[in-house]
Design a protein around this motif. Structure first.
Motif, PDB file in Angstrom:
ATOM      1  N   THR A 170      26.467  -7.696  35.877  1.00 54.81           N
ATOM      2  CA  THR A 170      26.608  -6.767  36.997  1.00 54.81           C
ATOM      3  C   THR A 170      25.830  -7.312  38.183  1.00 54.81           C
ATOM      4  O   THR A 170      24.927  -8.142  38.038  1.00 54.81           O
ATOM      5  CB  THR A 170      26.066  -5.371  36.647  1.00 54.81           C
ATOM      6  OG1 THR A 170      24.662  -5.481  36.336  1.00 54.81           O
ATOM      7  CG2 THR A 170      26.811  -4.779  35.455  1.00 54.81           C
ATOM      8  N   ALA A 171      26.184  -6.829  39.376  1.00 59.06           N
ATOM      9  CA  ALA A 171      25.493  -7.227  40.605  1.00 59.06           C
ATOM     10  C   ALA A 171      25.098  -5.983  41.389  1.00 59.06           C
ATOM     11  O   ALA A 171      25.958  -5.162  41.735  1.00 59.06           O
ATOM     12  CB  ALA A 171      26.381  -8.123  41.453  1.00 59.06           C
ATOM     13  N   GLU A 172      23.793  -5.846  41.650  1.00 57.09           N
ATOM     14  CA  GLU A 172      23.269  -4.740  42.436  1.00 57.09           C
ATOM     15  C   GLU A 172      22.877  -5.247  43.818  1.00 57.09           C
ATOM     16  O   GLU A 172      22.111  -6.211  43.933  1.00 57.09           O
ATOM     17  CB  GLU A 172      22.052  -4.120  41.746  1.00 57.09           C
ATOM     18  CG  GLU A 172      21.436  -2.972  42.523  1.00 57.09           C
ATOM     19  CD  GLU A 172      20.130  -2.488  41.916  1.00 57.09           C
ATOM     20  OE1 GLU A 172      19.566  -1.497  42.414  1.00 57.09           O
ATOM     21  OE2 GLU A 172      19.658  -3.126  40.949  1.00 57.09           O
ATOM     22  N   LEU A 173      23.393  -4.636  44.856  1.00 63.19           N
ATOM     23  CA  LEU A 173      23.031  -5.027  46.211  1.00 63.19           C
ATOM     24  C   LEU A 173      21.585  -4.632  46.505  1.00 63.19           C
ATOM     25  O   LEU A 173      21.068  -3.651  45.955  1.00 63.19           O
ATOM     26  CB  LEU A 173      23.959  -4.365  47.228  1.00 63.19           C
ATOM     27  CG  LEU A 173      25.429  -4.807  47.188  1.00 63.19           C
ATOM     28  CD1 LEU A 173      26.220  -4.094  48.274  1.00 63.19           C
ATOM     29  CD2 LEU A 173      25.535  -6.311  47.350  1.00 63.19           C
ATOM     30  N   GLY A 174      20.945  -5.410  47.385  1.00 66.00           N
ATOM     31  CA  GLY A 174      19.572  -5.119  47.744  1.00 66.00           C
ATOM     32  C   GLY A 174      19.206  -5.784  49.055  1.00 66.00           C
ATOM     33  O   GLY A 174      20.069  -6.328  49.768  1.00 66.00           O
ATOM     34  N   THR A 175      17.937  -5.763  49.360  1.00 68.82           N
ATOM     35  CA  THR A 175      17.433  -6.371  50.581  1.00 68.82           C
ATOM     36  C   THR A 175      16.412  -7.448  50.223  1.00 68.82           C
ATOM     37  O   THR A 175      15.700  -7.340  49.220  1.00 68.82           O
ATOM     38  CB  THR A 175      16.770  -5.318  51.484  1.00 68.82           C
ATOM     39  OG1 THR A 175      15.695  -4.690  50.767  1.00 68.82           O
ATOM     40  CG2 THR A 175      17.784  -4.251  51.895  1.00 68.82           C
ATOM     41  N   ILE A 176      16.354  -8.487  51.046  1.00 68.68           N
ATOM     42  CA  ILE A 176      15.428  -9.595  50.826  1.00 68.68           C
ATOM     43  C   ILE A 176      14.279  -9.480  51.814  1.00 68.68           C
ATOM     44  O   ILE A 176      14.479  -9.461  53.036  1.00 68.68           O
ATOM     45  CB  ILE A 176      16.133 -10.954  50.998  1.00 68.68           C
ATOM     46  CG1 ILE A 176      17.299 -11.070  50.020  1.00 68.68           C
ATOM     47  CG2 ILE A 176      15.154 -12.101  50.795  1.00 68.68           C
ATOM     48  CD1 ILE A 176      18.075 -12.372  50.138  1.00 68.68           C
ATOM     49  N   GLY A 177      13.037  -9.400  51.271  1.00 69.75           N
ATOM     50  CA  GLY A 177      11.857  -9.307  52.107  1.00 69.75           C
ATOM     51  C   GLY A 177      11.351 -10.663  52.539  1.00 69.75           C
ATOM     52  O   GLY A 177      11.851 -11.714  52.116  1.00 69.75           O
ATOM     53  N   THR A 178      10.324 -10.655  53.367  1.00 69.74           N
ATOM     54  CA  THR A 178       9.763 -11.915  53.866  1.00 69.74           C
ATOM     55  C   THR A 178       9.035 -12.697  52.772  1.00 69.74           C
ATOM     56  O   THR A 178       8.697 -13.865  52.970  1.00 69.74           O
ATOM     57  CB  THR A 178       8.786 -11.639  55.017  1.00 69.74           C
ATOM     58  OG1 THR A 178       7.771 -10.729  54.575  1.00 69.74           O
ATOM     59  CG2 THR A 178       9.529 -11.037  56.211  1.00 69.74           C
ATOM     60  N   ASP A 179       8.792 -12.064  51.619  1.00 75.15           N
ATOM     61  CA  ASP A 179       8.225 -12.777  50.467  1.00 75.15           C
ATOM     62  C   ASP A 179       9.319 -13.276  49.531  1.00 75.15           C
ATOM     63  O   ASP A 179       9.030 -13.721  48.421  1.00 75.15           O
ATOM     64  CB  ASP A 179       7.254 -11.880  49.706  1.00 75.15           C
ATOM     65  CG  ASP A 179       7.902 -10.563  49.255  1.00 75.15           C
ATOM     66  OD1 ASP A 179       9.095 -10.346  49.566  1.00 75.15           O
ATOM     67  OD2 ASP A 179       7.208  -9.771  48.588  1.00 75.15           O
TER      68      ASP A 179
END
Length: 808
Positions: A431-440
């Motif tokens: 499965t693939a869950e969408l998310g956000t990428i932080g500066t870390d």
């Protein structure tokens, strides 16, 4: 990308080395095997019991079986009758590394072996031998068969190998054998065979605890006992925690192995079992620009792996007559792997406000219900995804073998005939869950899961539920005939039948039923020129059937996120390898000890080789394809000296790996065509990730009876980056690393020891590839794009360790 694997145990070959120099008790017989046995007899060696016990008798002429055999079979061929190169590592050499990674002992003691930490974790390395690989990384073209107690542990889904599941303290010997089709499928470059201890071969108890750099703490305990003359019990338990030198690279290893054996008259039976539950933060490669800022940097995370396994093996041997021996084996194994893998994503804002698209700004990104996803993220948010996969495999197998040693035309002769069958059922889900990428570079999930999205042009992604069935059948017969006392010839072959069925649980795109058949011959001979010098030469063939993973992702027009989102099921051809090798080996007694040496050359040509081809600007996307002929050839030379006070070893290996046919491949190489994003591979271009030169030197010296010191040095030459199959970019630099170790026997029971790895704190990388520089900004450089396409696997900096070992 994370690591996705599936363990399958195939009953097709085995190989045993005994006795071990450092065991509390010595071998009297061998463990069960499943392949045609060739017993290699090495020079005599003095062996000690545990310090608290009286010195044990010397067991002369240890043996290596290079065909399938069962425990206790002492009827075999000595090393001078084996027409191939053989490399053996015993339990004492494994213990000397102070590591719970058996791969470290292979790296230090086998000339042609090279280790690279592609996954970014020391417990999940690539083992490369002569340009062929046994790797835990799903999607790596595999070329080595690996066996534990005669059970093939290459995983059914991708032929990959989980080295972390092998209980290192319980290993009796490891042998790398070449030029022998008896080892069944995937032995293109050879086979790695691990034989485990039992209560007949190890008696006593030992507790070993070590700790040191990067939060490392590890402990192992083993115990073996022979009860009367008929029964024996052995058990080993291991545990390890390591924080790792890179961010998010913690490791936890827990392993158990046990064996119960029975001997009676001319029969021997064993039940052995194992359990493991391991967790890893597999950091993978990291852009070179980030490493320049911090050597422990990581790219997109999380990247975690959980491996669990449970297995039981039943083995038996009966000597029906003085010249006929019958052996059989049955096994069952359950393996489960869970991977959480943070990545960039092809989901983006649509041209139409408020919606999400896939691959471009017009193709809908759909949810699990099939409807286009609305955009809940703030404008300009950097999107990523967390890919989760689960692989569960259940494997059953049986084998039988008969060995006859009747004289033929009044000459010594050994004839072996056998059969094996293995079946494995695998369930793979993603499965693939969408998310956000932080500066870390940490991907934070949003709770929104991606459904079927994209097109064959943009690349498709969506949930996957796949059931696969692997059925492997093998029939083999081999014969070694002594023409004279000095000259022996070996001939025979193995027929392999593989049927691989794929059943798509969510549709029909992945359905398929594939059958592969192949007969692989062997012919070779040895000649004892003098009592101290033997020549050998041989020719053999081997094959590898495409794996379910490769068959599910083999369409260039419809690439997939390798090992996660499979999309189609086009056919692939099986890989066939044809190998010729020859060499000299010898021993001689010197005043300083026993001198051993060997030198040999080899050439292996693969036909219809399979390669994982990347799709440029699509992080993690690719497909598998046949690429015609490839060739690996080279030279190996080794010299060693062994005495009670001194052990010295030096080796050199040259490996030349090349493509033999022209190719056009997609690549993120800076030299790729800017329009087609492809590179032109010409005949003679070198295969990436295969260093041409390896030099190894090791020494151990007993300063006193109680105090020993030693060290080793390793040189590995430069290698091309993966993605630079056209050989246009600068190579990954060569490296040299030095290690030291020492031990002191306090009394009959207690020993203290220590080691320093990478004593000069050399900063080097063992593996390199190209990546998509536009996928994620360089937050260490103001959020500007990356400019360097190199992505590296950094090696561990200088590390200090100390331990205590108690033997009873």
């Amino acid at each position: 990308m994370g690591v996705r694997r599936l363990l399958i145990a195939s009953m097709s070959t085995g190989l045993v080395l005994w006795p071990d120099a450092g065991m509390a008790a010595q071998d009297e017989d061998t463990n069960v095997q499943n392949l045609p046995p060739v017993e290699v007899v090495a020079p005599e060696r003095t062996v000690r019991r545990a310090p608290s016990r009286p010195a044990t008798r010397v067991v002369s002429r240890p043996r290596i079986y290079v065909y399938p055999t069962a425990p206790g079979n002492a009827k075999g061929l000595d090393v001078d009758k084996v027409p191939s190169s053989i490399n053996a590592v015993d339990a004492n050499q494994i213990k000397r590394t102070g590591s719970l990674n058996v791969t470290d002992a292979l790296r230090d003691n086998v000339a042609g072996v090279n280790i690279s930490e592609v996954s970014g974790n020391p417990f999940q390395p690539n083992v490369e031998f002569r340009g062929f690989v046994a790797s835990p990384i799903v999607g790596t073209p595999q070329g080595l068969a690996v066996y534990q107690n005669g059970v093939r542990i290459n995983e059914a889904f991708a032929d990959s190998v989980n080295w972390d599941l092998i209980p290192t303290a319980a290993i009796r010997s490891v042998t790398v054998v070449t030029n022998n089709p008896a080892f069944g499928l995937n032995a293109l470059g050879g086979a790695v065979n691990l034989q485990m201890k039992d209560g007949f071969t190890y008696q006593g108890a030992e507790i070993d605890t070590m700790g040191g750099a990067f939060g490392r703490i590890q402990s192992s305990a083993q115990w073996g006992k022979q009860i009367d003359t008929n029964y024996a019990v052995y058990a080993a338990l291991e545990g390890l925690h390591d924080n790792g030198f890179r961010n998010f690279s913690q490791s936890d290893v827990r392993r158990f192995y046990g064996d119960v054996g029975y001997k009676g008259g001319d029969s021997e039976f064993h039940v052995n079992m194992g359990l493991a539950n391991n967790n890893f933060g597999a950091s993978a490669t990291v852009p070179a620009e980030l490493l320049q800022q911090y050597w422990g940097a990581t790219y997109t995370t999380p990247q975690t792996t959980n491996n669990r396994v449970g297995y039981v093996n039943l083995t038996g041997k009966v000597e029906a007559t003085p010249t006929w021996t019958f052996e059989s084996t049955a096994h069952a194994r359950v393996f489960e792997q869970r991977v959480v893998d943070g990545n960039p994503t092809d989901v983006q804002e649509c041209a139409a406000a408020g919606l999400l698209c896939f691959g471009n700004d017009t193709t809908p990104a759909n949810g699990l219900n099939g409807a286009q996803l609305t955009n809940p993220f703030a404008p300009g948010t950097l999107l990523g995804e967390i890919d989760r996969t689960t692989t569960r495999s259940t494997t059953f197998g049986v084998s039988g073998q008969a060995t006859n040693t009747d004289r033929l035309f009044d000459h010594e002769n050994r004839f072996v005939v056998g059969a094996s069958f293995d079946a494995s059922v695998t369930r793979f889900n993603a499965t693939a869950e969408l998310g956000t990428i932080g500066t870390d570079y940490v991907v934070t999930g949003s709770g929104i899961f991606l459904g079927k999205s994209g097109t064959p042009t943009t690349g498709e992604m969506g949930p996957v539920s796949l059931r696969t069935v692997n059925q492997y059948t093998g029939l083999y017969a081999l014969d070694t005939f002594n023409v004279t006392d000095a000259f022996a010839i070996t001939g025979g072959g193995r027929f392999n039948h593989a049927r691989i069925t794929l059943e798509d649980q969510l549709g029909t795109d992945l359905n398929g039923d594939h059958t592969f058949d192949r007969f692989n011959p062997i012919i070779g001979g040895t000649y004892k020129i003098t009592p101290e010098l033997t020549a050998y030469a041989g020719y053999s063939e081997a094959n590898r059937a495409p794996t379910p993973l490769e068959l599910s992702c083999a369409d260039p027009a419809n690439p997939c996120l390798i090992a996660a989102f499979l999309v189609s099921d086009p056919p692939l051809k099986q890989v066939v390898s044809k190998t010729v090798e020859a060499g000299l080996r010898g021993t001689r007694e010197l005043s300083i000890g026993t001198l051993g040496w060997k030198i040999g050359g080899f050439r292996a040509t693969n036909y219809d080789d399979i390669l994982a081809v990347a799709v440029p600007d699509r992080t993690g996307f690719g497909y598998f394809t046949n690429v015609g002929r490839t060739r690996r050839q080279g030279l190996e030379a080794e010299i060693n000296i062994k005495s009670p006070t001194l052990q010295f070893q030096a080796s050199y290996a040259f490996v030349d790996a090349r493509f033999l046919d022209p190719l056009v491949l997609g690549s993120n190489s800076p030299f790729a065509d800017p329009i087609t994003q492809t590179i032109q591979v010409l005949p003679g271009d070198q295969i990436p990730a295969v260093p041409r030169h390896r030099v190894k030197v090791g020494i151990d010296y007993a300063v006193t009876d109680a105090w020993k010191v030693g060290g080793n040095a390793l040189f590995v030459s430069s290698q091309y980056f993966v993605g630079d199959e056209s050989n246009q970019a600068a190579k990954l630099p060569s490296y040299t690393v030095f290690n030291l170790h020492t031990s002191y026997q306090v009394n009959k029971t207690i020993q203290v020891y220590g080691r320093i790895d990478n004593i000069f704190d050399n900063r080097y990388a063992t593996y390199g590839q190209f990546f998509d520089t536009t996928a994620v900004p360089n937050f260490t450089n103001g959020g500007n794009p990356f400019t360097d396409p190199r992505s590296l696997s950094p090696a561990r900096p200088r590390a200090f360790y100390a331990g205590l070992r108690a033997t009873f």
